[in-house]
Design an enzyme around this catalytic site. Structure first.
Site, mmCIF file in Angstrom:
data_model
loop_
_atom_site.group_PDB
_atom_site.id
_atom_site.type_symbol
_atom_site.label_atom_id
_atom_site.label_comp_id
_atom_site.label_asym_id
_atom_site.label_seq_id
_atom_site.Cartn_x
_atom_site.Cartn_y
_atom_site.Cartn_z
ATOM 1 C CG ASP A 108 -1.949 1.000 1.282
ATOM 2 O OD1 ASP A 108 -2.892 0.864 0.492
ATOM 3 O OD2 ASP A 108 -1.865 1.950 2.087
ATOM 4 C CG ASP B 103 -8.219 2.664 -3.582
ATOM 5 O OD1 ASP B 103 -9.010 2.512 -2.627
ATOM 6 O OD2 ASP B 103 -6.983 2.481 -3.495
HETATM 7 C C1 NOJ Z 1 -4.313 2.991 -0.825
HETATM 8 C C2 NOJ Z 1 -5.430 2.017 -0.638
HETATM 9 O O1 NOJ Z 1 -5.634 1.314 -1.832
HETATM 10 C C3 NOJ Z 1 -6.639 2.817 -0.201
HETATM 11 O O2 NOJ Z 1 -7.816 2.066 -0.208
HETATM 12 C C4 NOJ Z 1 -6.344 3.383 1.158
HETATM 13 O O3 NOJ Z 1 -7.386 4.255 1.530
HETATM 14 C C5 NOJ Z 1 -5.036 4.173 1.186
HETATM 15 N N1 NOJ Z 1 -3.978 3.550 0.448
HETATM 16 C C6 NOJ Z 1 -4.559 4.331 2.595
HETATM 17 O O4 NOJ Z 1 -4.111 3.102 3.094
#
Ligand code: NOJ
Length: 571
Positions: free
Chosen positions: A211, A342
């Site tokens: 991440d 996302d």
């Molecule tokens: C990227 C992740 O894919 C997302 O879902 C998350 O909110 C942020 N990083 C923070 O961890």
């Protein structure tokens, strides 16, 4: 494992499937997906033919950001199951010939993680320096508006700094205030993370999706960012995107965690990464990560105004992919994705989720998968799942949508309707509606009340219907996965973009030795003819794959059609 293209590069011919467990399948009826639910649907994944499962976070978490806020790295949240159930899932996955990778979220922890609880206990805590603590701005009263140590805005709206009354200092959180950033400058932090990673690998997992991993190295000076007119906060990215020690940290992680272990996969999520940087991150000789997730191709519908949706220009999308394909042609490796938890649903974003939903979902799949790189399929993408019909802000659950809405409407005076129309098009909850398994109540996702409403179109769009229909998006994706497994030109062939200035057709070739593939996708509802130099030769070449019943006439593509031809070249 060594093949002709180098040791342990098994993932070049692999397809990864992302599971967002919260929304995948709920076995215990509490409205939230769980590990037992995943175990119950492994047939679906095996049937698709994918090689690797990536599990979004299932660790104990207050769920402020749906599990990307972790309070214990070495356990499973009771809402998802327990370690025994996890081991069962891992064994069942392996028994079916698939691998499983975990989400590694180590830019930040939850504020409820014992490390942070200890850190915030006082300035003398042995873990104080594990996070970024700073006093108020010089000459300003602690906690006063504008006294934050920098002017940076958080990804989820508001400042990146939270004030801690007890000690009169602020801590840094690039995401929510419940996600304090770890201080990777501190070697104890790094060693603790590496030990945890080894613990999971020892348990049998096959690697990590990392991440926002290009955020872990920050410029310790934490300089202010430039503040654009009319916005409440600055973008501080210059201080933490691909920061000063990032390559050192990733190489160290590789040495400490991956070196000497076989057949693993590491993929770094890297917002803001450039092709040149990605080449460094993924050069096998540098031993950092195997591949990265870049964001350029999911930014083409964004302009300077964050609250406006820019219509897709196909030429721009092709320029982006073309640049990445060329940049990593000789050194490094691409990952390929349209969707994840996302991003909005690709068929709604770049395809047609109405009349041509099935055709355009297949076309998008083929155009993506046949590039050079490792494709990622996000749950429901193989069904052609669409964006959700969100009416107002009350329908959203995502902390990002809620936080950005509050900032834009309340602090920056934006019109709620403008903000909502962007959230409907781009909001992350579009990807997070429950997986549509069948046409029953709540789509067979849960017997309880789902944590986020099921898309009403599950009556028509669902896995049971797709598996039963040989012409479904699911079976088309299955053939794409199979093609990657059986045609080396898909994996290793050189990439050449054709017709870069065409606004409707996306065309390219892949060539390996005497095999050449031609891929053409029509990004429009019109009938379009592809004017290629060697059209005559291609028109008579083998048709490997297409998405509409009638085969094309001399490279003339129907609405949202894709064609894949193969020919043998004489040398
Ligand atoms: C990227 C992740 O894919 C997302 O879902 C998350 O909110 C942020 N990083 C923070 O961890």
């Amino acid at each position: 494992m060594t093949d002709a293209w180098g040791p342990n590069r098994w993932w070049k011919s692999a397809v990864v499937y992302q599971i967002y467990p919260r929304s995948f399948a709920d076995a215990d009826g509490d409205g939230m997906g769980d590990l037992r639910g995943v175990i119950g649907h492994l047939d679906h994944l095996q049937g698709l033919g994918v090689d690797v499962l990536w599990l979004s976070p299932v660790y104990p978490s207050p769920q402020d950001d749906n599990g990307y806020d972790i309070s214990d790295y070495q356990d499973i949240d009771p809402a998802f199951g327990d370690l025994d159930t996890f081991d069962e899932l891992l064994a069942a996955t392996h028994a079916r010939g698939m691998k499983l990778i975990m989400d590694l979220v180590v830019n930040h922890t939850s504020d409820e993680h014992p490390w942070f609880v200890e850190s915030r206990s006082g300035p003398d805590s042995p873990k104080r320096d594990w996070y970024w603590w700073r006093p108020p701005r010089d000459g300003m009263a602690p906690g006063a508006p504008g006294a934050e140590p920098t002017n940076w805005g958080s990804y989820f709206g508001g400042s990146t700094w939270a004030f801690d009354d007890a000690t009169g200092e602020y801590y840094l959180h690039l995401f929510s205030r419940k996600q304090p950033d770890l201080n990777w400058e501190n070697p104890e932090v790094r060693q603790a993370v590496y030990a945890m990673m080894r613990w999971w690998l020892d348990r049998g997992v096959d690697g990590f999706r990392m991440d926002v991993i290009n955020h872990i190295s920050k410029d310790p000076a934490l300089p202010d960012g430039e503040l654009p007119m009319g916005t409440a906060y600055a973008n501080g990215g210059a201080a933490f995107l691909n920061g000063p020690r990032i390559h050192e940290f990733l190489h160290e992680m590789h040495q400490e965690v991956f070196a000497g272990r076989d057949a693993l996969l590491s993929v770094g999520e890297m917002p803001g990464v450039t092709v040149e940087q990605a080449k460094l991150y993924t050069d096998p000789d540098r031993q950092e990560v195997d591949m990265v997730f870049q964001f350029d191709h999911v930014s083409v519908d964004r302009g300077p105004d964050p609250w406006a949706v820019v219509p897709l220009r196909l030429t721009l999308l092709k320029a982006v992919f073309g640049r990445w394909q060329a940049g990593l042609a000789d050194v490094g490796w691409n990952s390929l994705y349209w969707n994840n938890h996302d991003q909005p649903r690709a068929v709604s974003r770049y395809g047609d989720d109405g009349r041509y939903r099935v055709a355009s979902a297949k076309m998008l799949g083929a155009v993506l998968h046949l590039h050079r790189g490792t494709p990622y399929v996000y749950q429901g993408e193989e069904l052609g799942m669409t964006n959700a019909p969100f009416r107002d802000i009350g329908d959203f659950r995502d902390i990002e949508a809620l936080g950005q809405y509050a900032q834009a409407v309340e602090k920056e005076g934006r019109s709620p309707e403008d903000v909502l129309s962007v959230l409907r098009a781009r909001g992350r909850d579009n990807a997070r509606t429950p997986m549509q398994w069948d046409d029953s109540a709540h789509a067979g996702f849960t017997t309880g009340t789902p944590w986020l409403a099921v898309n009403p179109n599950h009556k028509e769009i669902n896995a049971a219907a797709a598996v039963a229909d040989p012409d479904s998006v699911y079976h088309f994706y299955r053939r794409l996965v199979e093609l990657r497994h059986t045609e080396p030109a898909v994996v290793h062939g050189d990439f050449r973009m054709l017709l870069p200035h065409h606004e409707q057709l996306y065309a390219y070739t892949r060539r390996l030795d005497d095999t050449e593939l031609l891929v053409i996708g029509n990004f429009s509802a019109e009938v379009v003819r592809a004017e290629l130099e060697d059209a005559a030769a291609w028109a008579s070449a083998e048709l490997v794959l297409t998405n509409v019943a009638t085969p094309p006439e001399s490279l003339t593509l129907g609405p949202w059609q894709v064609i894949v031809h193969r020919r043998r070249l004489s040398r």
